[in-house]
Design a protein around this motif. Sequence first.
Motif, PDB file in Angstrom:
ATOM      1  N   ALA A 152      -0.153   4.718  -2.514  1.00  0.00           N
ATOM      2  CA  ALA A 152       0.345   3.661  -3.391  1.00  0.00           C
ATOM      3  C   ALA A 152      -0.350   3.711  -4.747  1.00  0.00           C
ATOM      4  CB  ALA A 152       0.139   2.294  -2.748  1.00  0.00           C
ATOM      5  N   SER A 153      -1.632   3.995  -4.760  1.00  0.00           N
ATOM      6  CA  SER A 153      -2.379   4.092  -6.007  1.00  0.00           C
ATOM      7  C   SER A 153      -1.888   5.261  -6.853  1.00  0.00           C
ATOM      8  CB  SER A 153      -3.866   4.258  -5.701  1.00  0.00           C
ATOM      9  OG  SER A 153      -4.586   4.470  -6.886  1.00  0.00           O
ATOM     10  N   HIS A 175       2.607   1.390   0.467  1.00  0.00           N
ATOM     11  CA  HIS A 175       2.419  -0.022   0.789  1.00  0.00           C
ATOM     12  C   HIS A 175       2.857  -0.328   2.223  1.00  0.00           C
ATOM     13  CE1 HIS A 175       2.131  -4.317   0.216  1.00  0.00           C
ATOM     14  NE2 HIS A 175       3.377  -4.456   0.645  1.00  0.00           N
ATOM     15  N   GLU A 224       0.528   1.397   4.799  1.00  0.00           N
ATOM     16  CA  GLU A 224      -0.879   1.037   4.599  1.00  0.00           C
ATOM     17  C   GLU A 224      -1.722   2.235   4.197  1.00  0.00           C
ATOM     18  OE1 GLU A 224      -2.359  -1.189   7.898  1.00  0.00           O
ATOM     19  OE2 GLU A 224      -0.805  -2.718   7.729  1.00  0.00           O
ATOM     20  N   ARG A 225      -1.161   3.078   3.355  1.00  0.00           N
ATOM     21  CA  ARG A 225      -1.904   4.211   2.799  1.00  0.00           C
ATOM     22  C   ARG A 225      -2.155   3.888   1.333  1.00  0.00           C
ATOM     23  NH1 ARG A 225       1.660   9.196   4.503  1.00  0.00           N
ATOM     24  NH2 ARG A 225       0.146  10.308   3.247  1.00  0.00           N
ATOM     25  N   ALA A 226      -3.291   3.284   1.081  1.00  0.00           N
ATOM     26  CA  ALA A 226      -3.605   2.782  -0.255  1.00  0.00           C
ATOM     27  C   ALA A 226      -3.676   3.899  -1.291  1.00  0.00           C
ATOM     28  CB  ALA A 226      -4.921   2.021  -0.235  1.00  0.00           C
ATOM     29  N   GLN A 227      -4.140   5.080  -0.885  1.00  0.00           N
ATOM     30  CA  GLN A 227      -4.249   6.181  -1.843  1.00  0.00           C
ATOM     31  C   GLN A 227      -2.871   6.608  -2.355  1.00  0.00           C
ATOM     32  OE1 GLN A 227      -6.388   9.151   0.299  1.00  0.00           O
ATOM     33  NE2 GLN A 227      -8.401   8.253  -0.161  1.00  0.00           N
TER      34      GLN A 227
END
Length: 110
Positions: free
Chosen positions: A76-77, A68, A71-74
Amino acid sequence: MSQMLQTAHDFVTLAADPPAPVIPGFTPSLPGTLQTPTGKILGWTAGVGLSLAVLGGLTGWACVAIGHNSERAQLASRGKSAIVWSLIAGIGIGVTSGLVWGFYTMTQAQ
C-alpha cells in the motif's frame, strides 16, 4: 461577495466591449515548422509519457487497494508513492510542453 460579483461583471463588460476589447482575439495554431517529423516525435513522446503516467497511477491505486485489503502495508505504501510520482510525471510533462512552446514563440521574429 457583492464586490467580487461587481468586479467580475466589470471584467466581462470590458472584455465584451465592441469598439476596443480588452482581451484580443486569439486562435491557437501550430506553426508550420512544428508540423514536421520533429513535431510528430514530440507529440508521440508526450502522449506516451502521459499514457504511462496514467497507467502508473492506476497501478498505484491497485497496489493501495490490494495492500490495504490484504494487510500488506509495504504494498500500500509503494502504491501511494506510485500515485504521487505519476502525478508529478504528468505535471512535469505538461510544464515541459508549455516551456518548449514558450521558448519557441519567444525566439520567433515578429
